[in-house]
Design an enzyme around this catalytic site. Structure first.
Site, PDB file in Angstrom:
ATOM      1  N   GLY A   1      -8.045  -9.494  31.736  1.00 45.85           N
ATOM      2  CA  GLY A   1      -9.109  -8.904  30.927  1.00 45.85           C
ATOM      3  C   GLY A   1      -9.817  -7.779  31.647  1.00 45.85           C
ATOM      4  O   GLY A   1     -10.029  -6.697  31.109  1.00 45.85           O
TER       5      GLY A   1
ATOM      6  N   MET B   1     -10.923  -6.559  36.086  1.00 41.44           N
ATOM      7  CA  MET B   1     -10.811  -6.898  37.506  1.00 41.44           C
ATOM      8  C   MET B   1     -11.886  -6.168  38.293  1.00 41.44           C
ATOM      9  O   MET B   1     -12.021  -4.952  38.208  1.00 41.44           O
ATOM     10  CB  MET B   1      -9.415  -6.531  38.023  1.00 41.44           C
ATOM     11  N   GLU B   2     -12.604  -6.963  39.099  1.00 41.50           N
ATOM     12  CA  GLU B   2     -13.849  -6.501  39.718  1.00 41.50           C
ATOM     13  C   GLU B   2     -13.684  -5.683  40.992  1.00 41.50           C
ATOM     14  O   GLU B   2     -14.531  -5.775  41.888  1.00 41.50           O
ATOM     15  CB  GLU B   2     -14.716  -7.719  40.024  1.00 41.50           C
TER      16      GLU B   2
ATOM     17  N   GLU C   1     -18.011  -8.772  35.609  1.00 42.24           N
ATOM     18  CA  GLU C   1     -17.394  -8.029  36.715  1.00 42.24           C
ATOM     19  C   GLU C   1     -18.441  -7.549  37.703  1.00 42.24           C
ATOM     20  O   GLU C   1     -18.225  -7.579  38.909  1.00 42.24           O
ATOM     21  CB  GLU C   1     -16.563  -6.861  36.185  1.00 42.24           C
TER      22      GLU C   1
ATOM     23  N   HIS D   1     -19.512 -10.233  40.086  1.00 44.91           N
ATOM     24  CA  HIS D   1     -18.571 -10.461  41.189  1.00 44.91           C
ATOM     25  C   HIS D   1     -18.873  -9.596  42.404  1.00 44.91           C
ATOM     26  O   HIS D   1     -18.431  -9.903  43.510  1.00 44.91           O
ATOM     27  CB  HIS D   1     -17.139 -10.156  40.742  1.00 44.91           C
TER      28      HIS D   1
ATOM     29  N   GLU E   1     -16.251 -17.558  40.330  1.00 51.36           N
ATOM     30  CA  GLU E   1     -16.069 -17.484  38.879  1.00 51.36           C
ATOM     31  C   GLU E   1     -17.230 -18.121  38.132  1.00 51.36           C
ATOM     32  O   GLU E   1     -17.621 -17.666  37.068  1.00 51.36           O
ATOM     33  CB  GLU E   1     -14.752 -18.145  38.463  1.00 51.36           C
TER      34      GLU E   1
HETATM   35  C1  LIG Z   1     -13.050 -15.686  43.676  1.00 49.66           C
HETATM   36  O1  LIG Z   1     -12.724 -15.981  44.986  1.00 49.66           O
HETATM   37  C2  LIG Z   1     -11.368 -15.915  45.304  1.00 49.66           C
HETATM   38  C3  LIG Z   1     -11.189 -16.350  46.713  1.00 49.66           C
HETATM   39  O2  LIG Z   1     -11.980 -15.571  47.543  1.00 49.66           O
HETATM   40  C4  LIG Z   1     -10.941 -14.505  45.103  1.00 49.66           C
HETATM   41  O3  LIG Z   1      -9.663 -14.293  45.568  1.00 49.66           O
HETATM   42  C5  LIG Z   1     -11.023 -14.251  43.647  1.00 49.66           C
HETATM   43  O4  LIG Z   1     -10.637 -12.965  43.364  1.00 49.66           O
HETATM   44  C6  LIG Z   1     -12.420 -14.437  43.174  1.00 49.66           C
HETATM   45  N1  LIG Z   1     -12.357 -14.463  41.765  1.00 49.66           N
HETATM   46  C7  LIG Z   1     -12.420 -13.388  41.068  1.00 49.66           C
HETATM   47  C8  LIG Z   1     -11.587 -13.298  39.848  1.00 49.66           C
HETATM   48  O5  LIG Z   1     -13.121 -12.499  41.400  1.00 49.66           O
HETATM   49 ZN   LIG Z   2     -14.111 -13.269  37.140  1.00 50.47          ZN
END
Ligand SMILES: *[C@@H]1O[C@H](CO)[C@@H](O)[C@H](O)[C@H]1NC(C)=O
Ligand SMILES: [Zn+2]
Ligand SMILES: *[C@@H]1O[C@H](CO)[C@@H](O)[C@H](O)[C@H]1NC(C)=O
Ligand SMILES: *[C@@H]1O[C@H](CO)[C@@H](O)[C@H](O)[C@H]1NC(C)=O
Ligand SMILES: *[C@@H]1O[C@H](CO)[C@@H](O)[C@H](O)[C@H]1NC(C)=O
Length: 957
Positions: free
Chosen positions: A324, A326-327, A361, A364, A383
């Protein structure tokens, strides 16, 4: 009776659990990312004896040849003396050279031969040193060749396409990245695990006639490069990033255009293909608001995250995007439909998606980028926060969107729905799942559940303490790794400082928190009131729709209010239920009690029958005395209790009776998904089905009248959303007024296509137009789909096209999902869902399509997992015994041609369909009795009895 005969057959049944159907789900689940759990195997993991500190990545990109030349230098620190080998990740095409230098720049000799080896299976690069090297700082230099993936689902550095003309004939390409969770290694060798955080400096060389390239940071340096063949290329070098994990890096090469604003040195940009450049404004406004809100609330300015380098804040809309959004720090990627807003064509629901996804996003940046979890098993941590702020920071940015209240019917209800399955997993869980439907299910849970638990904690400790704890957690762990223990510690400190839990004895925030993280499922609190004494006995149990309920104990913060002293504003828990049960004293007297005020806690509530009776009475006489979110909880809970047998059919419908006067969005949102589930359970018994549909239409009279068929300028967000959900449901049920009005609107639109249907009414109007119309109506909408410039609106059209009832047209529709370039790869599986949602009669056509095309579905939709998604979708729709049998016979006769876990997915679908049918057999008589009781249509009973017997006979064979 049918039910006892069925039992032996059902001993084999594996319960897939609730299929929740809020209007948001398809979007939510498409946002969710899945992770290969085999990454936990040690062989995939790097040792921690080498730590990367700085890395430069220099790529020379040839988009038309699907390739790039790469060179990377990694400055590392070694921790072991006498190291003979350095291991890192790679999944590039080929490595041309590897060299190692010591801190003075002198080359460190490598083994000859065999200076380096690659292992394509574990995706690693092993560098073999000639002699053991001492602890120290070294630089690795790797020259290599890489590929630009042509299938976006392969992630890494991939390319996609868009059309530059309105007839969709002139194609242009762009290339972008998706590195999460472990695809950075496809673009450059690196230490590709979230725990390795370092500084990165990226350079991209691209064709001269392209737009500037993008990456996480702003451009520091432009160079023009003349190649040996005389051609010129442009090289752009970006500022170094803050300390970051490799999965958060990104870059983008295209002819896209940017709208950039800069207020108070806080740049914000939206980037897209040139066509919809007039659709950038909303994302910019909302994004600025949410960035500021989060910066203020978390006491850490987004723009100060660069460790001395200015941060930018770009958001890119991509026609093809595997997830959807990506941060990536400084350069967030989105599916186009989740970023671009067109005043005339983007409906309110999609506008809300845009707002909430931007917020998710952005959240994050603090939870994920600034403080990163050590490993994927702690995924829930970032998350959960992102999903929490998805709603609450959007609410802060624009309260008129009512996202604080929507949180409950979206996140809390859908998490509770997923947790009602006996197979629910704890948030803190790393096990292996093979069935993608279950995988999807649980992944969605941990997002929504974690967010719901956070909301409960905010009400428990109070908002001020809650944000203080978050501030401590972020400060303490900035640019490092986070984990649950560190978060609990921050809460302990904040709670101790503020004395937030002083009113409770022996309650520790860590223990309360942890019980929700470690336990699978969610509790139901059984409330038993002795009205003569005022003693309330509360008892907890894990709630499951079916199966044996295991002993599980949570620490549950309890809130309640009562009829004689109504207070739905105080959500500070009066007690924490730590053991299995406890008692609470209220004044003696005959009154209703309602627990879980404003559903601030993450649990269901069941009452003794007499208390239910009083709640039902109270709701009928003065429902508005009860908070709308509690009304929403009550209808949702009672429908689940009806399914699980915790409450009788009569009592459940007695409680639901107030819906006849109910006009509130939230309450209906809590009901519609489960009412739809019940209605499907009557589908194979036409008399019952018709009677149940008639009952539903009676219940909806008041709300339909109150809403009307047209939008008013003064309508609130929830009124508009309510009209969307109610009219969709009503038109699906065949409500005469709804269908007539929709047809009139459709006709007017067909006659004068410039006379657009209001954006918020399109979903049901288009569907009715296509459903009641003929091929010309369908073709008309296809043409509009094909030439639209707004992706969100295209999804509305794609969905409506699935409403066709005509078999040939349906097959055309389904075929388009295989071969039309107008349907993006991420929308392909939705085509099947839309056809099933569109009309009950479409099930057979969809089954035929699958039988005849399953191999093409696998290849065209993007792999076996996608075929499994398609198969899983069937579970809710196989309501007819003959369809189940036909599907089963296809499945078994094609068993050998099915790959991976496809066959097992199919078996699960059958089991789930049979268990639904079994439920129907057990409850049809009771449902029928209720329906008869409500008016005197006694004639319904005979055919039902016959049909139930017939079903049972079939199952016995
Ligand atoms: C949440 O943390 C994990 C592990 O650090 C990371 O790889 C992941 O990208 C994070 N989740 C999101 C979708 O940002
Ligand atoms: Zn997320
Ligand atoms: C680097 O390598 C050179 C050549 O082998 C050696 O003379 C020098 O001592 C090394 N420096 C360090 C700090 O290891
Ligand atoms: C939509 O556009 C594509 C690309 O031009 C074309 O191939 C296709 O036939 C069109 N589909 C319909 C149904 O008009
Ligand atoms: C989560 O699970 C892991 C392993 O099962 C365990 O070590 C850890 O303590 C658990 N708790 C939290 C809160 O992460």
């Amino acid at each position: 009776m049918g039910s006892s005969i069925l039992l032996p057959v059902l001993a084999l049944v594996f319960l897939v659990g609730a299929i929740h159907s809020s209007p948001y789900d398809e979007f939510r689940s498409s946002i969710v990312e899945f992770y290969d759990t085999n990454l936990d195997e040690p062989k995939y993991r790097l040792k921690d004896n080498v730590k990367p500190l700085r890395q430069t990545v220099d790529l020379d990109v040839y988009l038309d040849e699907d390739r790039f030349d790469g060179e990377t230098s990694i400055y590392i620190l070694t921790a072991d003396n006498d190291m003979k080998q350095i291991v890192l990740h790679q999944n590039v095409v080929s490595i041309s050279s590897v060299s190692v230098f010591n801190v003075t720049g002198a080359p460190v000799p490598l083994q000859t031969p065999g200076a380096f080896e690659t292992d394509p299976y574990y995706e690693i690069l092993m560098i073999n040193l000639a002699n053991p090297i001492p602890v120290g700082e070294y630089t690795l230099k790797i020259v290599y060749k890489g590929r630009i993936n042509t299938n976006p689902l392969d992630r890494g550095f991939y390319k996609g396409y868009y059309f530059t003309d309105s007839s969709n004939t002139k194609m242009e390409y762009y290339a972008t990245t998706q590195f999460q969770p472990y695809h950075a290694r496809k673009a450059f060798p690196c230490f590709d695990e979230p725990q390795f955080k370092s500084y990165f400096t990226i350079s991209i060389t691209r064709p001269e006639d392209f737009s500037q390239s993008y990456s996480n940071m702003a451009i520091e340096k432009f160079e023009t490069i003349v190649k040996e063949d005389g051609s010129t290329r442009v090289r752009e070098t970006f500022y170094r990033t803050p300390i970051v994990s490799a999965y958060l890096l990104a870059f983008h090469v295209s002819k896209f255009v940017e709208t950039q604003v800069n207020v108070d040195n806080k740049p914000f940009g939206v980037i897209s293909r040139p066509g919809p450049v007039d659709q950038h404004a909303y994302a910019i406004r909302l994004g600025q608001l949410t960035t500021n809100w989060l910066s203020t609330k978390l006491k850490f300015d987004y723009y100060a995250m660069g460790e001395g380098v200015a941060m930018k804040n770009d958001h890119i809309a991509l026609p093809d995007f595997p997830s959807g959004a990506m941060e990536n720090w400084g350069m967030v990627n989105y599916r186009e439909a989740y970023l671009l807003y067109d005043e005339q064509n983007t409906n309110l629901q999609n506008q809300i998606f845009i707002a909430t996804i931007i917020s998710h996003e952005m959240a994050h940046k603090w939870f994920g980028n600034l403080v990163t979890c050590f490993w994927w098993s702690n995924l829930w941590l970032n998350e959960s926060f992102a999903s929490f702020f998805e709603y609450f920071s959007t609410h802060g940015a624009d309260p008129s969107l009512e996202l604080d209240d929507q949180f409950v019917v979206d996140h809390v209800h859908s998490a509770l729905a997923a947790d009602a399955s006996s197979g629910a997993t704890p948030m803190n869980w790393t096990g292996v799942v093979t069935n993608p439907s279950i995988n999807a299910h649980f992944s969605t849970t941990s997002y929504a559940k974690g967010a719901s638990v956070l909301r409960m904690m905010e009400h428990f400790v109070g908002s001020t303490t809650f944000y203080k704890a978050l501030e401590y957690y972020l400060r303490e762990n900035q640019y490092q790794l986070g984990d649950p223990k560190k978060m609990y510690a921050a809460f302990e400190t904040a709670v101790a400082e503020d004395g937030s839990l002083s009113q409770y004895t022996n309650v520790k925030i860590t223990d309360v928190f942890d019980s929700w993280i470690q336990n699978p499922g969610a509790p139901v609190v059984h409330v038993n009131v002795d009205h003569s004494t005022g003693v309330i006995t509360v008892k907890q149990e894990r709630y499951q729709l079916s199966g044996i309920r295991p002993n599980t104990l949570w620490q549950i913060p309890l809130t309640y209010t009562r009829g004689d002293d109504v207070d739905f504003s105080n959500t500070k828990p009066s007690t924490v239920l730590v053991g299995e049960s406890t008692t609470i004293n209220k004044p003696a007297g005959h009154e209703w009690v309602i627990f879980n005020v404003a559903q601030s806690g993450y649990y269901r509530v069941n009452y003794d029958d007499h208390s239910w009776e009083m709640i039902a009475g109270g709701l009928r006489t003065s429902r508005e005395a009860v908070h709308k979110l509690n009304r929403a909880q009550i209808v949702n809970d009672v429908l689940y209790f009806l399914r699980s047998g915790d409450v009788s059919i009569e009592r459940a419908f007695d409680v639901l009776a107030f819906l006849k006067e109910e006009t509130d969005y939230y309450v209906w949102a809590g009901a519609i998904g489960q009412l739809t589930w019940l209605r499907r359970r009557t589908e194979h018994i036409p008399a019952l089905y018709n009677e149940f549909s008639a009952y539903l239409l009676e219940q909806m009279d008041a709300v339909i009248n109150q809403l009307g068929y047209n939008e008013n300028p003064s309508d609130s967000t929830s009124t508009i959303l309510n009209r969307v959900q109610i009219l969709n449901f009503a038109c699906t049920l065949g409500h005469e007024g709804c269908v007539t009005d929709s047809l009139a609107k459709w006709k007017a639109f067909r006659e004068t296509p410039t006379n657009l249907v209001h954006k918020n009414l399109r979903r049901h109007v288009y569907c009715v137009g296509v459903r009641e119309g003929d091929r010309t109506d369908y073709d008309f909408l296809w043409q509009r789909y094909n030439s639209s410039q707004n992706t969100a609106d295209m999804v509305v059209m794609l969905r409506a096209l699935g409403c066709t009832k005509d078999e040939a047209t349906l097959q055309h529709y389904l075929q388009q999902s295989l071969y039309s370039s107008s349907i993006r790869i991420h929308d392909k599986t939705n085509v099947v869902s839309y056809a099933l949602l569109g009309n009950q009669e479409n099930v057979k056509g969809v089954l035929n399509f699958i039988y005849n095309n399953y191999e093409s579905i696998r290849t065209q939709y993007g792999g076996s997992a996608r075929l499994e998604t398609v198969l899983s979708t069937l579970a809710a729709y196989l309501t007819d015994f003959s369809d189940i049998v036909a599907f089963q016979s296809w499945l078994y006769s094609n068993q050998l041609k099915l790959e991976g876990t496809e066959f097992r997915t199919g078996v699960n679908v059958i089991n789930s369909a049979i268990s639904n049918l079994d439920w129907a057999s057990k409850n049809a008589i009771g449902l029928n009795a209720f329906l008869i009781g409500r008016n005197a249509a006694a004639s319904v009973i005979a055919p039902i009895t016959l049909l139930i017997a017939a079903v049972a006979m079939h199952l016995l064979r």
